[in-house]
Design a protein around this motif. Structure first.
Motif, PDB file in Angstrom:
ATOM      1  N   UNK A   1       0.834  -1.202   0.000  1.00  0.00           N
ATOM      2  CA  UNK A   1       0.000   0.000   0.000  1.00  0.00           C
ATOM      3  C   UNK A   1       0.870   1.253   0.000  1.00  0.00           C
ATOM      4  N   UNK A   2       0.350   2.299  -0.584  1.00  0.00           N
ATOM      5  CA  UNK A   2       0.958   3.635  -0.521  1.00  0.00           C
ATOM      6  C   UNK A   2       2.475   3.657  -0.766  1.00  0.00           C
TER       7      UNK A   2
ATOM      8  N   UNK B   1       4.073   7.216  -3.038  1.00  0.00           N
ATOM      9  CA  UNK B   1       2.985   8.172  -3.249  1.00  0.00           C
ATOM     10  C   UNK B   1       3.434   9.601  -2.976  1.00  0.00           C
ATOM     11  N   UNK B   2       4.700   9.792  -2.654  1.00  0.00           N
ATOM     12  CA  UNK B   2       5.179  11.114  -2.262  1.00  0.00           C
ATOM     13  C   UNK B   2       5.147  12.172  -3.347  1.00  0.00           C
TER      14      UNK B   2
ATOM     15  N   UNK C   1      -0.826  16.630  -3.884  1.00  0.00           N
ATOM     16  CA  UNK C   1      -1.661  16.256  -2.741  1.00  0.00           C
ATOM     17  C   UNK C   1      -2.926  17.098  -2.646  1.00  0.00           C
ATOM     18  N   UNK C   2      -2.968  18.233  -3.352  1.00  0.00           N
ATOM     19  CA  UNK C   2      -4.067  19.163  -3.163  1.00  0.00           C
ATOM     20  C   UNK C   2      -5.277  18.842  -4.035  1.00  0.00           C
ATOM     21  N   UNK C   3      -5.817  17.639  -3.813  1.00  0.00           N
ATOM     22  CA  UNK C   3      -7.013  17.220  -4.531  1.00  0.00           C
ATOM     23  C   UNK C   3      -8.039  16.776  -3.495  1.00  0.00           C
ATOM     24  N   UNK C   4      -9.290  17.164  -3.708  1.00  0.00           N
ATOM     25  CA  UNK C   4     -10.340  16.782  -2.769  1.00  0.00           C
ATOM     26  C   UNK C   4     -10.689  15.301  -2.921  1.00  0.00           C
TER      27      UNK C   4
ATOM     28  N   UNK D   1     -16.716  11.642  -0.889  1.00  0.00           N
ATOM     29  CA  UNK D   1     -17.374  11.173   0.331  1.00  0.00           C
ATOM     30  C   UNK D   1     -17.113   9.679   0.549  1.00  0.00           C
TER      31      UNK D   1
ATOM     32  N   UNK E   1     -14.483   7.986  -0.228  1.00  0.00           N
ATOM     33  CA  UNK E   1     -13.140   7.820   0.343  1.00  0.00           C
ATOM     34  C   UNK E   1     -13.202   8.025   1.855  1.00  0.00           C
ATOM     35  N   UNK E   2     -13.899   9.093   2.270  1.00  0.00           N
ATOM     36  CA  UNK E   2     -13.973   9.382   3.702  1.00  0.00           C
ATOM     37  C   UNK E   2     -14.785   8.327   4.445  1.00  0.00           C
TER      38      UNK E   2
ATOM     39  N   UNK F   1     -12.289   5.639   5.214  1.00  0.00           N
ATOM     40  CA  UNK F   1     -11.301   5.946   6.255  1.00  0.00           C
ATOM     41  C   UNK F   1     -11.963   6.198   7.616  1.00  0.00           C
TER      42      UNK F   1
ATOM     43  N   UNK G   1      -8.628   6.890  -3.697  1.00  0.00           N
ATOM     44  CA  UNK G   1      -7.809   8.048  -3.347  1.00  0.00           C
ATOM     45  C   UNK G   1      -7.489   8.855  -4.606  1.00  0.00           C
TER      46      UNK G   1
ATOM     47  N   UNK H   1      -5.366  10.939  -5.107  1.00  0.00           N
ATOM     48  CA  UNK H   1      -3.932  11.174  -5.279  1.00  0.00           C
ATOM     49  C   UNK H   1      -3.243   9.965  -5.933  1.00  0.00           C
TER      50      UNK H   1
END
Lengths: 244, 651
Positions: free
Chosen positions: A120-121, A124-125, A129-132, A135, A137-138, A141, A187, A189
């Motif tokens: 996972x991940x 990803x760096x 990162x500035x993308x909304x 719902x 996705x949230x 998490x 995600x 991103x």
């Protein structure tokens, strides 16, 4: 009121199944209510048992507010978050049946996370990162990692849930590991290759088991079938079609 | 030996897997170090995970939010006790550290205008700029990111269900100490791990469990960080500074200690009453948390406490006001949703509607002191300006470290603290492991001695149980080391601790090696006792009330007096305590700060004295203003200065 009735109102009879060296030992415990109308949670019962009859009773807990996800046990055979599950007369409190028991109500949990080690991940760096995030996705998490979803999961049941120490990680997945992978798919991103990677991982963990399954149940109410399993199945079919 | 000893070698050992530990592990691994994370609770199940999920990110709200501005905010809130180098480091790294957490999946709302994460619409109390970013799913969202940062990297080894017994140090030729490794009880596998390493990052959280159940934090906060570091010889700073939240629940047991409200949510007309309904504190919304807590505990002490050892928070006047009452209820529900949710579940309907009084009591929330470190998270010691004589290779981050907050903590700073200093600790720990020249030849004897001690505990005969002694420690710490203290009580604490220490040899521990709960309770109990002793001695040294430390027998320490931090450390025959002078904020700034506070208090006083009709109208306007600005809801973080206006006039 008879003496017996008064006494009954002051106490709650519960069975706590202790466990040591591979053997279960049910213990009858009388929970003393603080007042007549008290409806204790399972964690209240365990704490009182430790304070009185069973000073070395082993169980996990953390925040006492259904946030940390570590106190899950089985109550009458069903997984429940102990700090927010009301206990009734003659209830049976036992370690989760879906994971290997270490002592009393403590189960070993880390074979689940190890299943996703290095998957996972990664890298990803560099992405913006500035993308909304959506719902959905949230919603994913909000998972508190209580592992109640392992119950009755046919994919997880394919693993041999034994205590052998060589079994550092499970071969087959479960709703939680699928949720972590679907989080990457959702995600904004993640790159396309990261998303495809996550879907492939889901297939490798045994996603095909889900095809014949009516769906899973989340301990805090996430729509696992609609938001995790079904989208992963659809996506994996799409990848398979493209490759074909 | 009953229990087997397994040898492991790593560059960096990280103790704890919460916000600080996970960031340390990820960063150290990126630097090329081999890393082992040990955690007694499941991965990332920490205070970070159960927090409100609001993080300070400098300049997220406006470009003129300079490093100096943020650093000054922290220093002023902390009563000049923080280390200016540490507050500067916090201000310098906050954006970078936050982005690193975001790379692991933390997704804040992005502003359509700035194309950047959107901070809350108003600056949180004590912050002079908007820079506090809220997150969906609160701390759980951070929990996922932290979990990801450890699990994603196959180069990071991790072990759950591991209790660190002791850090092992060796003596250098120049009289300094260096890290050699640590001995760890792996309860899951039933073995002792002898981890040989050059660097250790202590990131195992706070100590609030010494007051259980009067706490709203994770059970695992048994003071492990402070105890293991102090036993290894490290210095601790500001150990008397604990943040108590005054308005927490007293019953039923499942909700005991959890947050109910903050001074600010008591709103304009909220007052505290004793069991006879007599007002013991008015103007609650402008009071400091410490003032509220002290008023409650004073009533309890005088026999005027409520059934469960608290007081009544009376907000009925807010509710009854004909026009503004509706706004008040919306304000209460919207400003602290998680706390109001606790109230709704735990109290009766009329109480939850503020038509009846709330029974409240303080709870321990956050440890502001901790292991004395520099801005690179290295353990330091000795007087300012002298050669660093901390423990070489020992690092601390998160709630475990001291020196960032001093006497008071600004809201939304602790999650950023974990990220910033976790990363700094990880980086410097990896650097240290790579650069130490000629590590001392491994002295296995040091490990064997400690292992023998643990081995002799397994199967120890006795008539006492550690879990029960823990309960008595928690009770005594609450009574004598809690939200209100005096010399007599603190000396009682010292005496109680020395008596309890003697009981340890009579604790019964079973023979089993695998998840031996008795042994676990014993190890945690020892940490609790050590921590409480160090706290009691720091609290005796600070003979005046300041921030989270309330001395009933001494006057308040003035904002204008020369600031100092307390330093404690274990020495051969007890505890050594000293004062460390701190830099005072410019007089001009202090006076301006004081003046603004006085203005606010005068306004509040006038409002209280107005007739109801007039008051109602003023309040309606005020509520409308805050509710309109802050759509859809106002968010107050428990523990933040905003949630207790009074905390701004500390000192």
């Amino acid at each position: 009121m008879t003496k017996k009735e008064t006494r009954d109102r002051q106490y709650l009879n519960v069975t706590i199944v202790t466990h040591s060296e591979g053997k279960d030992m049910p213990v009858n415990f009388k929970y003393k209510k603080r007042h007549d109308r008290e409806k204790p949670m399972a964690l209240d019962v365990l704490l009182q048992a430790q304070e009185t009859k069973l000073p070395d009773l082993a169980f996990r807990y953390g925040c006492r507010a259904r946030n940390c996800g570590v106190c899950t046990i089985d109550i009458n055979g069903l997984p429940r978050i102990a700090c927010r599950s009301v206990v009734r007369e003659n209830d049976k409190l036992k370690a989760m049946s879906t994971l290997p028991v270490i002592t009393d109500l403590v189960v070993r949990r880390d074979q689940i996370s190890r299943q996703l080690r290095g998957k996972i991940y990664r890298n990803s760096g560099g992405n913006d990162l500035n993308v909304d995030a959506s719902e959905d996705y949230h919603e994913l998490t909000s998972c508190i990692e209580c592992y109640a979803c392992l119950h009755n999961c046919p994919m997880h049941q394919k693993n041999s849930i034994d205590q052998s120490e060589s079994n550092e990680s499970y071969e087959y997945g479960n709703p939680f590991s699928l949720l972590k992978l679907q989080t990457i798919v959702m995600d904004p991103v993640s790159s396309n290759s990261q998303k495809n990677d996550a879907i492939t991982q889901a297939v490798n963990l045994g996603l095909d088991t889900c095809l014949n399954c009516p769906g899973c149940k989340c301990g805090i109410g996430i729509d696992l079938k609609g938001k995790v399993v079904d989208p992963l199945i659809t996506a994996s079919k799409k990848i398979a079609d493209e490759q074909f | 030996m009953r229990i087997s000893l397994v040898w492991k070698q790593y560059d960096v050992l990280v103790v704890g897997s919460g916000g600080a530990g996970s960031n340390a592990a990820e960063t150290a691994s990126e630097m090329g170090a081999s890393v082992l994370v040990v955690t007694k609770d499941p991965l990332s199940a920490s205070d970070t995970k159960i927090s409100e999920g609001i993080a300070t990110v400098r300049a997220s709200g406006s470009e003129d939010d300079t490093e100096d501005t943020l650093s000054e905010n922290l220093l002023l809130a902390g009563g000049d006790l923080p280390d200016a180098n540490i507050t500067s480091a916090f201000a310098r790294d906050s954006q970078m550290a936050y982005d690193k957490v975001r790379a692991n999946g933390l997704r804040p709302k992005i502003s359509a205008i700035t194309k950047n994460p959107d901070p809350l619409p108003l600056p949180m109390g004590g912050h002079t700029k908007r820079r506090s970013i809220g997150h969906k799913n609160s701390g759980v969202a951070f929990g996922h990111a932290n979990w990801n940062s450890i699990v994603k990297d196959t180069k990071i080894d991790y072990k759950e269900d591991c209790w660190l017994v002791d850090i092992i140090t060796g003596n250098n030729k120049d009289d300094t100490k260096s890290i050699v490794g640590a001995l760890i009880y792996d309860a899951q596998r039933g073995e002792l791990l002898a981890v040989v390493c050059a660097s250790i990052v202590v990131a195992s959280g706070g100590l609030s469990t010494i007051y259980f159940p009067k706490t709203d934090t994770m059970r695992g906060n048994t003071g492990d960080s402070y105890a293991i570091a102090a036993r290894a010889g490290a210095e601790l700073v500001d150990m008397e500074q604990i943040q108590f939240l005054p308005f927490c629940l007293t019953s039923p047991p499942a909700f005991e200690g959890l947050l109910g409200g903050e001074p600010v949510t008591a709103s304009y007309l909220g007052v505290l009453r004793d069991k006879n309904k007599k007002v013991i504190l008015d103007g609650v919304y402008l009071r400091t948390r410490a003032e509220c807590s002290a008023a409650i505990m004073k009533a309890v002490e005088d026999g005027r406490g409520t059934k469960n050892g608290g007081a009544y928070l009376d907000m009925t006047a807010n509710k009854k006001a004909p026009k503004s009452g509706v706004y008040f209820m919306n304000f209460l529900k919207g400003s602290l949703p998680s706390a109001y949710n606790n109230v709704r579940q735990a109290m009766s309907k009329s109480e939850a509607q503020c038509e009846d009084l709330w029974e409240v009591r303080p709870s321990a929330h956050y440890m502001m002191g901790g292991i004395r470190v520099d801005e690179n998270c290295r353990s330091i010691g000795g007087s300012e300006g002298l050669k660093n004589n901390g423990i070489l290779g020992l690092f601390a981050a998160g709630q475990a470290m001291g020196g960032l907050f001093g006497a008071n903590r600004l809201g939304s700073t602790s999650l950023t603290e974990g990220a910033v200093f976790g990363q700094r600790a990880g980086k410097n720990a990896a650097h240290h492991a790579r650069n130490i020249s000629g590590m001392n030849p491994l002295n296995k004897k040091l490990f064997m001695e400690k292992a023998k001690k643990v081995n002799s505990l397994i199967g120890q005969k006795g008539h006492l149980h550690a879990s029960r002694i823990k309960l008595s420690v928690q009770k005594k710490c609450w009574e004598n080391l809690g939200p209100i203290r005096d010399e007599v009580r603190l000396n009682k604490t010292k005496l109680f601790i020395s008596k309890t220490r003697k009981k340890l040899k009579n604790v019964k521990i079973s023979n089993s090696t695998k998840w031996n709960q008795g042994l676990i309770e014993y190890l945690e109990l020892e940490n609790m006792i050590d921590t409480a002793e160090l706290m009691a001695i720091a609290a005796l040294e600070r003979n005046g009330s300041l921030g989270g430390h309330v001395r009933a027998d001494c006057p308040n320490i003035s904002l204008f007096s020369k600031p100092y931090s307390t330093i404690v450390r274990f020495v051969n025959n007890g505890v050594n305590v000293a004062r460390l002078p701190r830099q005072q904020t410019e007089f001009k700034k202090l006076i301006k700060f004081k003046f603004e506070e006085q203005k606010k208090f005068l306004g509040a006083k006038i409002l209280r004295l107005m007739p109801m009709i007039l008051k109602d109208r003023v309040l309606e306007k005020r509520y409308k203003k805050i509710m309109n600005i802050q759509k859809p809801s106002i968010t107050v973080q428990p523990g933040s200065v905003e949630a207790a206006f009074g905390d701004r006039k500390i000192l």
